[in-house]
Write a protein that holds these residues in place. Structure first.
Motif, short mmCIF file in Angstrom:
data_model
loop_
_atom_site.label_atom_id
_atom_site.label_comp_id
_atom_site.label_asym_id
_atom_site.label_seq_id
_atom_site.Cartn_x
_atom_site.Cartn_y
_atom_site.Cartn_z
N ALA A 65 1.38 -1.22 -0.18
CA ALA A 65 -0.01 -0.16 -0.05
C ALA A 65 1.17 1.59 0.05
CB ALA A 65 -0.55 0.28 1.29
N SER A 66 0.95 2.39 -0.20
CA SER A 66 1.04 3.54 -0.19
C SER A 66 1.22 4.31 1.09
CB SER A 66 0.18 4.38 -1.77
OG SER A 66 -0.26 4.76 -0.38
N ALA A 67 2.15 5.37 0.93
CA ALA A 67 2.31 5.09 2.18
C ALA A 67 1.76 6.40 2.59
CB ALA A 67 4.17 6.43 2.18
N ALA A 68 0.72 6.82 1.77
CA ALA A 68 -0.21 7.56 2.01
C ALA A 68 -1.31 6.87 3.16
CB ALA A 68 -1.33 8.94 0.77
N SER A 69 -1.79 6.11 2.67
CA SER A 69 -3.26 5.01 3.05
C SER A 69 -2.55 3.94 3.52
CB SER A 69 -3.45 4.85 1.98
OG SER A 69 -2.75 3.69 1.18
N LEU A 70 -1.11 4.24 4.69
CA LEU A 70 -0.99 2.98 5.70
C LEU A 70 -1.54 2.72 5.86
CD1 LEU A 70 2.59 4.84 7.12
CD2 LEU A 70 2.41 3.01 5.52
N SER A 71 -1.76 1.30 6.45
CA SER A 71 -3.56 0.62 7.74
C SER A 71 -2.73 1.04 9.21
CB SER A 71 -2.82 -0.82 7.28
OG SER A 71 -3.14 -1.25 8.00
N PRO A 72 -4.17 0.95 9.82
CA PRO A 72 -4.20 1.34 10.98
C PRO A 72 -3.80 -0.06 11.45
CG PRO A 72 -5.81 2.91 9.94
CD PRO A 72 -5.10 2.14 8.68
N VAL A 73 -3.50 -1.00 10.64
CA VAL A 73 -4.21 -1.98 11.61
C VAL A 73 -2.30 -2.41 11.84
CG1 VAL A 73 -3.91 -4.81 11.62
CG2 VAL A 73 -6.22 -3.38 11.16
N ALA A 74 -1.70 -1.81 10.86
CA ALA A 74 -0.30 -2.12 10.73
C ALA A 74 0.09 -1.28 11.71
CB ALA A 74 0.25 -1.73 9.71
N GLN A 75 0.01 0.19 11.88
CA GLN A 75 0.41 0.61 12.90
C GLN A 75 -0.19 0.40 13.90
OE1 GLN A 75 0.42 5.45 11.07
NE2 GLN A 75 -1.28 4.21 10.00
N ALA A 76 -0.93 0.03 14.33
CA ALA A 76 -1.25 -0.74 15.74
C ALA A 76 -0.62 -1.87 16.30
CB ALA A 76 -3.38 -0.72 15.97
N TYR A 77 -0.46 -2.43 15.10
CA TYR A 77 0.50 -4.17 15.85
C TYR A 77 2.33 -2.98 16.21
CZ TYR A 77 4.01 -7.67 14.80
OH TYR A 77 4.44 -8.71 15.18
N ARG A 78 2.59 -2.12 15.44
CA ARG A 78 2.96 -1.42 15.73
C ARG A 78 3.26 -1.04 17.20
NH1 ARG A 78 7.71 2.78 12.42
NH2 ARG A 78 8.14 0.44 11.48
#
Length: 277
Positions: free
Chosen positions: A17-30
């Motif tokens: 996915a493009s950086a402009a639409s980074l996944s909230p789930v991936a960010q929550a995982y981090r």
């Protein structure tokens, strides 16, 4: 060593996915994987990473540990992060800028195909092997990528933590949708897989650890992210969730107690002989 895998760059670009639409789930995982990251940093210390080494981070997630590995090998070294989750790789790429570091989408089960012709001084994998059903096949693929003097450092969960098992079944009584992707195995089974893959087990330890989530919402968010959105807390009846919180909350916090293993392995003599440096 080139870090690129034998895949078209435009295919990789479409997969992530493009950086402009980074996944909230991936960010929550981090943000929610603080305990796992701390254990990974301990594993990095045990790996004794040296400047100039070639490193594969198998199941790199959002790339935080991969960036640390890249800093340790320095500009003379190369680090490749590989993960099947395109959203996590998007976040890893978005937050990493080191020229000696590359990230690619790919599953461990396809490692032999994806990294054919490469060799690594270190294959590092933090809390990934418990997702892999055919561990011996993946360990054989890792074996074939190792430099003759190379090593493997792996850490994984041995059994399902009781708290998240109960939580998962509130959302999915059968447990299959959420828990069916896991393949937990204990220390004895892991040792058999390592040796059966033509590797020499140097050290294996099974330990217990606890990661504490400060609120029920933090626990739910982390588990949803960890399970790649298979767990959806919205499917749980509010009354059932309230009972769960009352039963398991400790001063408002939720401790997840789990058993995990880490091991170091190298090529068995029969496989090390005859390989060039």
């Amino acid at each position: 060593m080139r870090c690129d895998l034998p895949r078209e760059r435009d295919e990789q670009a479409r997969a992530v996915a493009s950086a402009a639409s980074l996944s909230p789930v991936a960010q929550a995982y981090r943000s929610g994987s603080v305990w796992q990251r701390g254990r990974g940093e301990h594993l990095i210390a045990l790996a004794r990473v040296r400047r100039g080494e070639r490193v594969l981070d198998l199941g790199c997630g959002t790339g935080g540990l991969t960036q640390q590995l890249a800093a340790l090998v320095g500009p003379e070294g190369r680090v490749l992060g590989l993960d099947p989750d395109a959203a996590r790789i998007a976040l890893a790429r978005h937050t990493a800028g080191a020229p000696n570091l590359a990230f690619h989408v790919g599953a461990a089960e396809r490692l032999g195909e994806l990294a054919r012709g490469r060799s690594f001084d270190l294959v590092f994998s933090n809390f990934v092997l418990h997702w892999i059903r055919d561990k011996r096949a993946v360990l054989r693929a890792i074996r074939d990528l190792l430099h003759p003097a190379g090593r493997i450092l792996v850490q994984c969960v041995s059994s399902l933590p009781a708290l998240v098992g109960e939580l998962s079944r509130l959302a999915d009584p059968s447990g299959e949708k959420i828990l069916g992707g896991f393949a937990f195995e204990g220390a004895a089974a892991l040792a058999r897989h390592v040796e059966g893959a033509g590797l020499r087990l140097i050290r294996l330890e099974e330990q217990q650890g606890t990661h504490v989530y400060p609120s029920l919402d933090a626990l739910l968010t982390w588990w949803q992210a960890t399970t790649h959105d298979r767990f959806d807390p919205r499917t749980i009846e509010p009354a059932a969730l309230s009972r769960f919180a009352a039963l398991h909350g400790e001063g408002g916090a939720f401790p997840v107690r789990e058993t995990f293993c880490w091991f170091e392995a190298r090529l068995a003599p029969a496989h090390a002989r005859g390989r060039g440096g």
